[in-house]
Write an enzyme that holds these catalytic residues in place. Structure first.
Site, PDB file in Angstrom:
ATOM      1  N   LYS A 300       0.857  -1.184   0.000  1.00 36.17           N
ATOM      2  CA  LYS A 300       0.000   0.000   0.000  1.00 36.17           C
ATOM      3  C   LYS A 300       0.901   1.244   0.000  1.00 36.17           C
ATOM      4  CE  LYS A 300      -3.717  -2.245   2.630  1.00 36.17           C
ATOM      5  NZ  LYS A 300      -4.735  -2.277   1.567  1.00 36.17           N
ATOM      6  N   ARG A 375      -9.415 -12.504   1.799  1.00 35.51           N
ATOM      7  CA  ARG A 375     -10.119 -13.689   1.306  1.00 35.51           C
ATOM      8  C   ARG A 375      -9.270 -14.948   1.444  1.00 35.51           C
ATOM      9  NH1 ARG A 375     -10.729 -10.638  -4.226  1.00 35.51           N
ATOM     10  NH2 ARG A 375     -10.810  -9.032  -2.607  1.00 35.51           N
TER      11      ARG A 375
END
Length: 521
Positions: A300, A375
């Site tokens: 990020k 996920r």
């Protein structure tokens, strides 16, 4: 080392005893106090009177004619009619031993939605906290129906408590927390206290979720998160199991394992089981517990975004909070919380983009993006709930995708399921608590996670659907719903029932959903 109020520091030995880190102990959440009485209370700092819209004037037992006339004129000047959320304040009311009198409209009490009453309590708390008042008396006897009185009073008190929470454990000189004493004058004290105790247990669940979400990455790492939850849940009769890295590896949960391999804090799996019903198979709540997310090698690069990444464990925190609330309420349910825990970092051991990992059910997964890690850990959490806990239904919750925020903003969570009964009961729970949900489609998106080199990959477009399609695979034939709560974990300034910081979002919705679903199935 600074001394922090309300908590202690402990030591936990990890990695063959070579690494010493701090373990966060439980905090005290509130300084406010609440009590109920059927007797008049004639003095204090503030008197609050709950006024129905059809009250036909305001006169409380013991008031003089001068008091009643003063109140009547103030109501007329403010056009106060007792509508829900109307409020008028009278300073130095005539012939009363209170510095302030507040009239708070409740509309038609029988029709007052719970979330509106909670918002009223939060607004009242914020108003009171702006003064020097310590003793607050709330007279609710104009709400004459005892059952309605108990519901309205408990919901307003719940809102007061939710707004009064503070996260100040890292302040060397924290500001004084709200420390008011709230005395509720009610028509039936035992009924009001029973209703309040149920919502107070719910508030305690929200508080632990806020606390866990607020913890910085270096203190809220997987082992610390799991231990904090264990300390909170076991005294309530919840059976807690914590699996470490080696146990996860032995079970073949390579998807969960892979996310923390770049960190000194390895993956854990928290399982919290509360059984208080004859149901043999539990309802499973699976929450994403990525305790900090750098994005891994897909790093990020937005400073504002990465600064908030301690909130990536908010789904797991919501699951812990819901289990705590249900246990505190002694709800007649069989529920198990599953929180896969990780810390997504970069090192020579970290998973690389393009690596293939093997999940617990044998599915091979191409890690097309290391920043789509939520996920990966949820996949093994869902599979564990299905395979090892024999769940009859699975609800997973996560701060999963920016695409969800783009689609719905933060007013709704996105939900995905093939089961109409689950969708309907979640909508009901969401409307009750104002943690609302909106269904997004699954049909037609089956191929978005197809991989060239593995069974599936962990990315696809559109992003919210890709996450849901990916997770549905691991639920197998078990009824399942995915809740994408991205954007709802943290607020920058106080609003409604939330002080600034972590919201504890999801606890109230999940708690009510488990009870609703249990009653109907």
């Amino acid at each position: 080392m600074k001394r922090f109020r309300g908590w202690a520091l402990g030591l936990l030995s990890l990695t063959l005893g070579l690494l010493l880190t701090t373990v966060v102990a439980s905090a005290s959440y509130l300084h406010t106090a609440t009590s109920f009485t059927q007797q008049s209370v004639n003095e204090g700092d503030v008197l609050v009177v709950l006024v129905p819209e059809d009250a036909g004037g305001v006169r409380v037992s013991g008031w003089s004619d001068a008091t009643t006339d003063h109140v009547k004129r103030a109501m007329a000047a403010a056009d106060f009619e007792g509508k829900a959320q109307q409020r008028v304040e009278i300073l130095a009311p005539a012939d009363l031993m209170f510095a302030r009198l507040v009239l708070l409209g409740v509309g038609n009490p029988a029709d007052l939605p719970r979330y509106v009453a909670e918002e009223m309590g939060a607004a009242l708390a914020a108003h009171i906290q702006g003064s020097k008042a310590e003793s607050i008396v709330i007279d609710s006897r104009l709400v004459t129906n005892p059952g309605v009185n108990a519901d309205v009073v408990s919901a307003i008190a719940h809102g007061v408590e939710l707004r009064s929470y503070r996260f100040d454990r890292y302040k060397s000189e924290p500001a004084e927390r709200p420390g008011q004493r709230y005395q509720w004058v009610v028509s039936n004290a035992s009924a009001a206290e029973r209703a309040y105790n149920q919502l107070n247990a719910l508030a305690q669940g929200v508080f632990i979720a806020r606390e866990l979400t607020n913890l910085p990455g270096s203190d809220g790492y997987p082992a610390a998160f799991a231990e904090y939850a264990r300390q909170q849940l076991e005294p309530l009769g919840v059976v807690v199991t914590i699996l470490d890295r080696e146990q996860i590896r032995e079970l073949g949960m390579g998807s969960l394992l892979s996310v923390s391999e770049g960190s000194q804090h390895k993956s854990h799996l928290l399982v919290a089981h509360y059984k208080n019903s004859d149901d043999e198979r539990p309802i499973a709540l699976v929450g994403k517990g990525n305790t900090f997310d750098t994005g891994g090698y897909n790093l990020k690069t937005n400073a504002a975004s990465i600064l908030r990444m301690q909130t990536d464990k908010a789904g797991g925190a919501a699951v812990v909070g819901a289990v705590k609330a249900l246990a505190g309420q002694q709800a007649p349910v069989n529920v198990v919380g599953v929180v896969p825990l990780s810390l997504n970092m970069i090192s020579g051991e970290a998973t690389l983009p393009g690596d293939v990992v093997v999940a617990g059910d044998g599915t091979t997964i191409e890690v097309a993006n290391t920043d789509a890690e939520g996920r990966l850990i949820l996949a093994d959490g869902i599979w564990y709930a299905r395979e090892h806990l024999d769940a009859r239904v699975i609800a997973d919750i996560a701060t999963l995708t920016g695409a969800k925020v783009g689609a719905l903003g933060t007013q709704y969570s996105a939900i995905f399921s093939d089961h109409d009964d689950i969708l309907a009961t979640l909508r009901e729970a969401g409307e009750l608590t104002r943690e609302r949900v909106w269904q997004l489609p699954l049909d037609g998106y089956e191929d978005v996670v197809r991989s060239r080199i593995a069974d599936m990959k962990n990315t696809g477009s559109p992003g919210a659907q890709a996450g849901a399609i990916f997770l549905r695979h691991f639920a197998g034939d078990t009824p399942w719903v995915h809740i994408d709560m991205a954007g709802s974990a943290l607020i920058d300034s106080a609003s409604g029932i939330h002080p600034e910081g972590a919201t504890g979002y999801g606890v109230r919705m999940l708690t009510e959903w488990v009870k609703i679903y249990s009653r109907q199935h």
